[in-house]
Design an enzyme around this catalytic site. Sequence first.
Site, short mmCIF file in Angstrom:
data_model
loop_
_atom_site.label_atom_id
_atom_site.label_comp_id
_atom_site.label_asym_id
_atom_site.label_seq_id
_atom_site.Cartn_x
_atom_site.Cartn_y
_atom_site.Cartn_z
N ARG A 9 0.83 -1.21 0.00
CA ARG A 9 0.00 0.00 0.00
C ARG A 9 0.86 1.26 0.00
NH1 ARG A 9 -3.21 2.98 4.09
NH2 ARG A 9 -5.08 3.78 3.10
N ILE B 80 -6.62 8.44 -0.28
CA ILE B 80 -6.67 6.99 -0.50
C ILE B 80 -7.58 6.48 0.62
CG2 ILE B 80 -4.49 6.69 0.81
CD1 ILE B 80 -3.92 4.16 -0.81
N SER B 81 -8.58 5.66 0.28
CA SER B 81 -9.55 5.23 1.29
C SER B 81 -8.86 4.40 2.36
CB SER B 81 -10.66 4.39 0.65
OG SER B 81 -11.34 5.12 -0.34
N GLN B 82 -9.48 4.41 3.53
CA GLN B 82 -9.02 3.59 4.66
C GLN B 82 -9.03 2.11 4.26
OE1 GLN B 82 -11.55 4.56 7.90
NE2 GLN B 82 -10.92 2.81 9.14
N PRO B 83 -8.02 1.33 4.66
CA PRO B 83 -8.00 -0.09 4.30
C PRO B 83 -9.30 -0.83 4.63
CG PRO B 83 -5.90 0.50 5.27
CD PRO B 83 -6.77 1.72 5.36
#
Length: 221
Positions: free
Chosen positions: A43, A69-72
């Site tokens: 990531r 970037i979206s949260q995992p």
Amino acid sequence: MTNPFLLTDSFRHKGLRKQLVEMLQKKGISDKNVLQAIEKIPRHYFFDSSFLEYAYEDKPFPIGAGQTISQPYTVAFQSMLLDVSKGTRVLEIGTGSGYQASVLAEMGAKVFTIERHKILYTKTSKLLPALGYHSIKTFFGDGYKGLPAYAPFDRILITAAAPSIPEELITQLKPGGIMVIPLGPDDIQTMTLLIKKANGGYQKSEHGAFRFVPMLKDKEK
Ligand code: SAH
């Protein structure tokens, strides 16, 4: 994975990724394909610089142009709801860093992804093939319009907050196909799953509260 941007994937990165996957499992992500993809993909390659301490925290992170970037957990949750398998044709709205698209590609999906921000589009459309994701097709455009030339899709994933269901995108979904969309105003959205019926309508279910950057109209140079 090749290393075009002089990035390295060290044992430390791999260890942090393993911990992240364990945390996602504890938070309720059970889909093995999703977990495997997250464990595999570095990531930190999708960050502006390698902020090691942030890349494997379960948090969103700035990627430039005011986007994130979206949260995992969010990536994992949307990927799980999307229920993809080998060869599933997925349209993603909001390419951003390209991380979500890579997760779907690792899960075997054939990904088409649209970004309205020229700078992000240019950067990510170079990064993805350099990381080996040659099958992901990137497009610069307004996601509200979808990709009529490539429709219909088995799945449509919206990774920005949509104030209402974009009807044009429903027309680009196959009957029996699934749309995953965070629906609601700017401050909070409800993760919504729509299954398109044979008569063109859809069946709707709701899956909790999330926060995304807004889905905006038109392109941004
Ligand atoms: N999927 C991304 C998350 C990006 S955040 C990732 O994995 O990193 C949401 C993205 O949607 C932003 O990059 C934003 O510019 C983009 N976006 C917002 N409205 C859009 C639209 N109408 N069409 C295409 N992209 C849009």
